[in-house]
Scaffold this active site. Structure first.
Site, PDB file in Angstrom:
ATOM      1  N   SER A  44      -1.485 -21.191 -32.370  1.00  0.00           N
ATOM      2  CA  SER A  44      -0.965 -22.532 -32.600  1.00  0.00           C
ATOM      3  C   SER A  44      -0.986 -23.308 -31.291  1.00  0.00           C
ATOM      4  O   SER A  44      -0.300 -22.961 -30.329  1.00  0.00           O
ATOM      5  CB  SER A  44       0.466 -22.466 -33.138  1.00  0.00           C
ATOM      6  OG  SER A  44       0.983 -23.772 -33.223  1.00  0.00           O
TER       7      SER A  44
ATOM      8  N   HIS B  42      -2.231 -28.510 -39.781  1.00  0.00           N
ATOM      9  CA  HIS B  42      -0.973 -28.338 -40.518  1.00  0.00           C
ATOM     10  C   HIS B  42      -0.197 -29.637 -40.387  1.00  0.00           C
ATOM     11  O   HIS B  42       0.337 -29.948 -39.327  1.00  0.00           O
ATOM     12  CB  HIS B  42      -0.209 -27.143 -39.900  1.00  0.00           C
ATOM     13  CG  HIS B  42       1.151 -26.926 -40.479  1.00  0.00           C
ATOM     14  ND1 HIS B  42       2.085 -26.107 -39.878  1.00  0.00           N
ATOM     15  CD2 HIS B  42       1.738 -27.388 -41.602  1.00  0.00           C
ATOM     16  CE1 HIS B  42       3.187 -26.092 -40.607  1.00  0.00           C
ATOM     17  NE2 HIS B  42       3.006 -26.870 -41.651  1.00  0.00           N
TER      18      HIS B  42
ATOM     19  N   MET C 266       2.906 -33.592 -36.248  1.00  0.00           N
ATOM     20  CA  MET C 266       4.289 -33.938 -36.619  1.00  0.00           C
ATOM     21  C   MET C 266       4.531 -35.406 -36.333  1.00  0.00           C
ATOM     22  O   MET C 266       4.068 -35.911 -35.303  1.00  0.00           O
ATOM     23  CB  MET C 266       5.273 -33.116 -35.789  1.00  0.00           C
ATOM     24  CG  MET C 266       5.063 -31.619 -35.879  1.00  0.00           C
ATOM     25  SD  MET C 266       6.247 -30.780 -34.801  1.00  0.00           S
ATOM     26  CE  MET C 266       5.660 -29.082 -34.958  1.00  0.00           C
TER      27      MET C 266
ATOM     28  N   MET D 201       6.153 -20.891 -44.551  1.00  0.00           N
ATOM     29  CA  MET D 201       6.834 -21.100 -43.272  1.00  0.00           C
ATOM     30  C   MET D 201       7.888 -20.009 -43.101  1.00  0.00           C
ATOM     31  O   MET D 201       8.715 -19.791 -43.989  1.00  0.00           O
ATOM     32  CB  MET D 201       7.519 -22.472 -43.229  1.00  0.00           C
ATOM     33  CG  MET D 201       6.591 -23.671 -43.184  1.00  0.00           C
ATOM     34  SD  MET D 201       5.416 -23.709 -41.809  1.00  0.00           S
ATOM     35  CE  MET D 201       6.485 -23.663 -40.374  1.00  0.00           C
TER      36      MET D 201
ATOM     37  N   ASP E  87      -0.767 -28.369 -35.253  1.00  0.00           N
ATOM     38  CA  ASP E  87       0.435 -28.898 -35.901  1.00  0.00           C
ATOM     39  C   ASP E  87       0.565 -30.386 -35.641  1.00  0.00           C
ATOM     40  O   ASP E  87       0.759 -30.798 -34.493  1.00  0.00           O
ATOM     41  CB  ASP E  87       1.680 -28.220 -35.318  1.00  0.00           C
ATOM     42  CG  ASP E  87       1.778 -26.760 -35.715  1.00  0.00           C
ATOM     43  OD1 ASP E  87       1.853 -26.501 -36.928  1.00  0.00           O
ATOM     44  OD2 ASP E  87       1.772 -25.897 -34.817  1.00  0.00           O
TER      45      ASP E  87
ATOM     46  N   MET F  23       2.750 -31.968 -40.834  1.00  0.00           N
ATOM     47  CA  MET F  23       4.191 -32.105 -41.097  1.00  0.00           C
ATOM     48  C   MET F  23       4.515 -33.577 -40.923  1.00  0.00           C
ATOM     49  O   MET F  23       5.169 -34.003 -39.963  1.00  0.00           O
ATOM     50  CB  MET F  23       4.969 -31.228 -40.102  1.00  0.00           C
ATOM     51  CG  MET F  23       4.850 -29.745 -40.435  1.00  0.00           C
ATOM     52  SD  MET F  23       5.227 -28.686 -39.038  1.00  0.00           S
ATOM     53  CE  MET F  23       3.636 -28.692 -38.222  1.00  0.00           C
TER      54      MET F  23
ATOM     55  N   HIS G 143      -4.846 -23.419 -34.967  1.00  0.00           N
ATOM     56  CA  HIS G 143      -3.859 -24.057 -35.835  1.00  0.00           C
ATOM     57  C   HIS G 143      -3.317 -25.275 -35.096  1.00  0.00           C
ATOM     58  O   HIS G 143      -2.787 -25.160 -33.990  1.00  0.00           O
ATOM     59  CB  HIS G 143      -2.746 -23.051 -36.127  1.00  0.00           C
ATOM     60  CG  HIS G 143      -1.671 -23.545 -37.029  1.00  0.00           C
ATOM     61  ND1 HIS G 143      -1.784 -23.527 -38.408  1.00  0.00           N
ATOM     62  CD2 HIS G 143      -0.448 -24.061 -36.751  1.00  0.00           C
ATOM     63  CE1 HIS G 143      -0.666 -23.997 -38.942  1.00  0.00           C
ATOM     64  NE2 HIS G 143       0.160 -24.334 -37.963  1.00  0.00           N
TER      65      HIS G 143
ATOM     66  N   ASP H 240       3.648 -18.718 -40.693  1.00  0.00           N
ATOM     67  CA  ASP H 240       3.758 -19.582 -39.507  1.00  0.00           C
ATOM     68  C   ASP H 240       5.217 -19.661 -39.075  1.00  0.00           C
ATOM     69  O   ASP H 240       6.066 -20.128 -39.835  1.00  0.00           O
ATOM     70  CB  ASP H 240       3.232 -20.977 -39.887  1.00  0.00           C
ATOM     71  CG  ASP H 240       3.224 -21.951 -38.725  1.00  0.00           C
ATOM     72  OD1 ASP H 240       3.522 -21.547 -37.597  1.00  0.00           O
ATOM     73  OD2 ASP H 240       2.900 -23.136 -38.985  1.00  0.00           O
TER      74      ASP H 240
HETATM   75  C1  DX5 Z   1       6.330 -25.008 -36.328  1.00  0.00           C
HETATM   76  C2  DX5 Z   1       4.830 -24.952 -36.304  1.00  0.00           C
HETATM   77  C3  DX5 Z   1       4.254 -23.691 -35.808  1.00  0.00           C
HETATM   78  C4  DX5 Z   1       4.614 -23.316 -34.401  1.00  0.00           C
HETATM   79  C5  DX5 Z   1       4.722 -21.819 -34.380  1.00  0.00           C
HETATM   80  O1  DX5 Z   1       6.724 -26.062 -37.135  1.00  0.00           O
HETATM   81  O2  DX5 Z   1       4.315 -25.126 -37.621  1.00  0.00           O
HETATM   82  O3  DX5 Z   1       2.849 -23.645 -35.991  1.00  0.00           O
HETATM   83  O4  DX5 Z   1       3.693 -23.728 -33.434  1.00  0.00           O
HETATM   84  O5  DX5 Z   1       5.158 -21.429 -33.126  1.00  0.00           O
HETATM   85  P1  DX5 Z   1       5.732 -19.981 -32.831  1.00  0.00           P
HETATM   86  O6  DX5 Z   1       4.635 -18.985 -33.089  1.00  0.00           O
HETATM   87  O7  DX5 Z   1       6.119 -20.067 -31.384  1.00  0.00           O
HETATM   88  O8  DX5 Z   1       6.912 -19.749 -33.732  1.00  0.00           O
HETATM   89 ZN    ZN Z   2       2.200 -24.822 -38.001  1.00  0.00          ZN
END
Ligand code: DX5
Ligand code: ZN
Length: 222
Positions: free
Chosen positions: A9, A67, A38, A140, A36, A69, A34, A178
């Site tokens: 990630s 991903h 947000m 999640m 993210d 969010m 991956h 994740d």
């Molecule tokens: C959290 C993200 C994850 C995050 C995971 O909302 O979707 O992808 O980066 O990070 P770790 O592996 O540190 O929990």
């Molecule tokens: Zn994620």
């Protein structure tokens, strides 16, 4: 032997050296990136946007998985397609079921792999009405929004149920997990049915990234 995917990630990487981080992860044996996204509304944090993802794609030899969010993922499918991502995952509760389905259809129509994610509060059966169109279910294992959180072991039965739903479908559906995934938790998730592991902190903060990935793979196979 289980065919598993390790998906670092990018949220946990050193953004000051993004290109080096991408190349280091590929050299260490990562299968997928991956990414993210947000928006500070769907989750209480803001990460990075589509130009960053495009830059990552331009220096990456492996697929990039987005991903989302965010509150309006349907507005960004085209831009993600143009950025060159491989798959797009949205959350089951970003809007009404009709809008969720329409958005999944847009992702598929764009020629991208379709992912659907569940926050911890939702049951795996929420995935059922969408199984026909999904290529991936993302369970999640922390509340979405931040890296470095503690793995929620009470999500394990949900992974199992998601795998049952995937197995009952007439096409292949991958099970991604994740949040808090690392050496201590990856095998639990694999045993429950996961095959695609998003790993932020436990990968990018590891002193030896190749050894970390080799270790993750060995743990799952053991
Ligand atoms: C959290 C993200 C994850 C995050 C995971 O909302 O979707 O992808 O980066 O990070 P770790 O592996 O540190 O929990
Ligand atoms: Zn994620």
């Amino acid at each position: 032997m289980k065919d598993i995917k390790i998906a670092p990630s990018l949220l946990a990487c050193d953004f000051l050296h993004l290109e080096d981080e991408v190349k280091s992860a590929v050299a260490a044996g990562a299968d997928i990136f991956h990414a993210d996204v947000m928006d500070g509304v769907y989750v209480p944090n803001i990460s990075f946007g589509f130009d960053i993802i495009k830059s990552v794609v331009s220096v990456s030899d492996i697929p990039v998985d987005a991903h989302l969010m965010i509150k309006k993922p349907q507005n960004y499918i085209d831009v993600l397609k143009r950025a060159g991502v491989y798959s797009v995952t949205v959350h089951s509760d970003f809007d009404t079921p009709d809008v969720v389905r329409h958005t999944l259809e847009m992702i598929k129509a764009a020629g991208l792999k379709v992912g659907l994610s569940l926050r911890p509060c939702f049951s795996a059966d929420e995935l059922l009405p969408y199984a026909d169109i999904c290529d991936m279910f993302l369970i999640m294992t922390v509340e979405p929004g931040f890296g470095g959180q503690k793995f929620m072991s009470d999500m394990l039965p949900k992974i199992k149920r998601a795998k049952e739903i995937a197995d009952a479908a007439d096409h292949e559906i991958s099970i991604q997990v994740d949040g808090g995934i690392g050496a201590d938790t990856i095998a639990l998730c694999a045993d429950a049915g996961a095959d695609n592991f998003v790993i932020g902190t436990a990968f990018f903060k590891s002193p030896d990234r190749k050894a970390a990935i080799d270790g993750f793979r060995a743990t799952v196979k053991a």
